[in-house]
Design an enzyme around this catalytic site. Structure first.
Site, mmCIF file in Angstrom:
data_model
loop_
_atom_site.group_PDB
_atom_site.id
_atom_site.type_symbol
_atom_site.label_atom_id
_atom_site.label_comp_id
_atom_site.label_asym_id
_atom_site.label_seq_id
_atom_site.Cartn_x
_atom_site.Cartn_y
_atom_site.Cartn_z
ATOM 1 C CE LYS A 196 14.724 -45.242 113.904
ATOM 2 N NZ LYS A 196 13.324 -45.373 114.263
ATOM 3 C CD GLU A 221 17.780 -29.729 112.138
ATOM 4 O OE1 GLU A 221 18.053 -30.796 111.541
ATOM 5 O OE2 GLU A 221 16.624 -29.285 112.221
ATOM 6 N N GLY A 236 12.304 -42.596 117.609
ATOM 7 C CA GLY A 236 13.185 -41.559 118.158
ATOM 8 C C GLY A 236 12.778 -41.124 119.555
ATOM 9 N NE ARG A 237 6.483 -39.974 118.973
ATOM 10 C CZ ARG A 237 6.596 -40.221 117.676
ATOM 11 N NH1 ARG A 237 7.714 -39.925 117.042
ATOM 12 N NH2 ARG A 237 5.641 -40.805 117.005
ATOM 13 C CD GLU A 294 8.174 -36.243 116.968
ATOM 14 O OE1 GLU A 294 8.711 -35.132 117.050
ATOM 15 O OE2 GLU A 294 8.835 -37.301 116.982
ATOM 16 C CG HIS A 311 5.582 -17.082 142.553
ATOM 17 N ND1 HIS A 311 5.320 -16.249 143.617
ATOM 18 C CD2 HIS A 311 5.798 -18.321 143.083
ATOM 19 C CE1 HIS A 311 5.412 -16.943 144.745
ATOM 20 N NE2 HIS A 311 5.696 -18.205 144.445
ATOM 21 C CE LYS A 314 14.406 -35.296 110.809
ATOM 22 N NZ LYS A 314 14.895 -36.609 111.211
HETATM 23 C C1 G6Q Z 1 11.213 -38.731 117.075
HETATM 24 C C2 G6Q Z 1 11.337 -38.066 115.792
HETATM 25 C C3 G6Q Z 1 12.377 -36.968 115.745
HETATM 26 C C4 G6Q Z 1 13.802 -37.504 115.628
HETATM 27 C C5 G6Q Z 1 14.732 -36.347 115.240
HETATM 28 C C6 G6Q Z 1 16.174 -36.773 115.134
HETATM 29 O O1 G6Q Z 1 10.429 -39.604 117.336
HETATM 30 O O2 G6Q Z 1 11.494 -38.972 114.791
HETATM 31 O O3 G6Q Z 1 12.322 -36.117 116.846
HETATM 32 O O4 G6Q Z 1 14.207 -38.094 116.816
HETATM 33 O O5 G6Q Z 1 14.302 -35.782 114.039
HETATM 34 O O6 G6Q Z 1 16.325 -37.814 114.202
HETATM 35 P P1 G6Q Z 1 17.657 -38.631 114.117
HETATM 36 O O7 G6Q Z 1 17.847 -39.347 115.388
HETATM 37 O O8 G6Q Z 1 17.490 -39.548 112.944
HETATM 38 O O9 G6Q Z 1 18.762 -37.628 113.896
#
Ligand code: G6Q
Length: 549
Positions: free
Chosen positions: A207, A213, A268-269, A354, A385, A514
């Site tokens: 996003k 990463e 994001g989620r 989250e 199990h 971050k």
């Molecule tokens: C989701 C969070 C988090 C995010 C990641 C990746 O709701 O904000 O999980 O999706 O940190 O972020 P980017 O999409 O900006 O790389």
């Protein structure tokens, strides 16, 4: 004035009610009402919710509805659907419902209808996914694509990874999907070792396009491709990006023509419904991706219009609040008896924890009740199990959701009956347990008696039962049903957030991680002994410097 919901009359009444119900066994509730299943189950959008095996009565539901009314659930639901900026700490709307608004009615943010731009991106996704699938999109050396590698993390990984795994039966037979998220070189390294650069397409999903990463993994993948194919021009045929940040994407070296856009009002989620779903669309085809959206839209309409007592996410949300706030159950298990949903618990961990892992209300007041459950789970049959022992005879109250498909994706003789009988046996046994008297009889019938029975065996073989479960049952995990199930949990989380008075759409804890990582990176690279942060962090960092080769 303290306006915490826990100080309301509705909360106080529920607290007293819980004290009365705490000693009541589910056996007794079933014995008292031979039609408990009929009274406490509801079907909508192709999903049956049986919530009869919960420690509640119709009075509980009435009181929980009063709590929802006190929390102004209907009003907050309207605000969600009309695009208000309810994510107030980021000054944003939370409009994932617009991404799957298949009826296409206008939804406005700051006075502008967002539907035309959503539809334009969907059209671009269709064109692109069709071209990869039918082989007209070619790699740099002219070969059709065979491997799709999504590079992203968190919300830019978990949703698409879960959905593509769940819908593997719908994959294009030529295509294989891979998901790289972890920055440990092992993740990308292991996957690159399997890939043919000439037939690989990387989808860089971020996003913000600033996530360390993802950018590092994308940079390494890009370099690998250039090294393998010997020309930087190959990048245009093997890399696309999904982001809200055009400038960062072009600076990274991906042409904006190969970029799929989404918007800051998509969390994001909550983003798998947006262009972040591109790997899904490529793997299962755009028609199936749109069926996923349609399933979610149907659930949204149900959430928006059904009365609370027949409303799946409202019921599930209120039951969640009941156990968390009043029984103080710390965790919640999700147990799919549908192997396709193997990644669903991991996906839900982010959605739930989250969104609801917050310690202050919207107004910034500290809460005096637990908020998010600790969500955990794994495919049900395997769990039997392994960790189910704790559910049957441990000391924790663990409410659980059983997700059961009537039909499997693969119809192997005898398998599905085994799945279904195990699932039903577990919810039954968790509810009923086995009393001392029943256990004695069982031991007698095996020829065990006397002292051995009473002291050595009996206490260990008694089951308290009274473990509550919801059962969610559906015909088969189609793209549409999967969309419904995901949206059901999203809206359940929203209901809980409203009851607890918290903002489920920000994630400052993620941001903190971050930021701190970015301050330690230079210290790791420097030659000198580090003396910043605290003695433990500095000590560990210096230990790494001493021992790394
Ligand atoms: C989701 C969070 C988090 C995010 C990641 C990746 O709701 O904000 O999980 O999706 O940190 O972020 P980017 O999409 O900006 O790389």
């Amino acid at each position: 004035m303290n306006n915490l919901i826990s100080h309301s009359a509705a909360w106080a009444t529920l607290k007293t009610h819980q004290q009365n119900l705490a000693q009541v066994h589910l056996r007794d509730l079933f014995a008292a009402d031979s039609q408990r299943f009929e009274h406490f189950s509801v079907e909508a959008c192709g999903v049956l919710l049986d919530y009869s095996k919960n420690r509640l009565t119709s009075e509980t539901l009435t009181l929980l509805k009063q709590l929802a009314t006190q929390a102004q659930l209907a009003d907050w639901r309207n605000r969600l659907f009309q695009g208000d900026k309810i994510n107030h700490t980021e000054q944003r709307a939370a409009l994932h419902i617009a991404l799957r608004n298949r009826s296409n009615h206008p939804i406005k943010v700051d006075g502008f209808d967002v539907m035309p731009e959503i539809n334009a991106v969907l059209a671009k996704m269709r064109q692109f996914s069709d071209s990869v699938r039918d082989g007209t999109w070619r790699g740099y050396t002219g070969k059709p694509i065979e491997s799709i590698v999504n590079i992203g993390i968190g919300g830019s990984d978990l949703g698409p990874a879960m959905v593509t795994k769940a819908l593997k039966a719908y994959h294009h037979t030529r295509l294989r999907d891979y998901f790289v998220s972890n920055v440990d070189g092992t993740h990308l390294g292991e996957i690159l070792a399997e890939l043919d650069p000439e037939t690989t397409l990387f989808i860089v999903a971020s996003k913000t396009f600033t996530t360390q990463e993802t950018l590092l993994n994308a940079k390494s993948a890009r370099q690998w491709l250039i090294n393998q194919l010997g020309d930087e021009k190959a990048v245009a045929k093997h890399f696309v990006a999904i982001s809200t940040a055009t400038q960062e994407v072009t600076e990274f070296g991906i042409d904006s023509a190969n970029m799929f856009e989404f918007w800051d009002w998509v969390g994001g989620r909550y983003s798998l419904w947006s262009a972040i779903g591109l790997p899904i669309a490529v793997m299962i085809g755009m028609d199936n991706f749109e069926a996923l959206l349609a399933g979610a839209h149907e659930l949204d309409k149900h959430f928006e219009t059904a009365p609370f007592e027949q409303n799946l996410p409202v019921l599930m949300g209120l039951i969640g609040v009941w156990y968390s706030s009043f029984f103080r159950a710390p965790s919640h298990a999700v147990l799919p008896y549908d192997y396709a949903l193997a990644l669903f618990p991991a996906y839900l961990q982010q959605l739930v924890m989250e969104s609801l892992g917050k310690h202050v209300t919207r107004e910034g007041n500290s809460v005096d009740y637990p908020t998010s459950d600790i969500l955990w789970g794994a495919p049900g049959n395997n769990g039997q199990h392994a960790f189910y022992q704790l559910l049957h005879q441990g000391t924790h109250l663990v409410p659980a959701d059983f997700l059961i498909a009537i039909e499997s994706q693969y119809d192997l003789p005898g398998h599905q009956d085994a799945v279904l009988s195990n699932a039903l046996a577990q919810t039954y046994a968790l509810m009923m347990g086995r009393t001392t008297e029943e256990t004695k009889q069982a031991l007698f019938s095996k020829g065990i008696s006397g002292d051995e029975l009473l002291t050595q065996q009996l206490p260990h073989r008694v089951f308290e039962g009274n473990q509550p479960t919801n059962t969610l049952m559906y015909q088969k995990l189609t793209p549409k049903i999967l969309g419904t199930l995901i949206a059901l949990y999203e809206q359940k989380v929203f209901v809980q957030s409203v009851c607890w008075g918290i903002n489920p759409f920000d994630q400052w804890g993620v941001e903190l991680g971050k930021q701190v990582a970015s301050t330690l990176l230079p210290a790791l690279k420097a030659d000198n002994v580090y003396d910043g942060h605290d003695s433990s962090t500095a000590g560990l960092l210096n230990y790494i410097k001493t021992y790394r080769s």
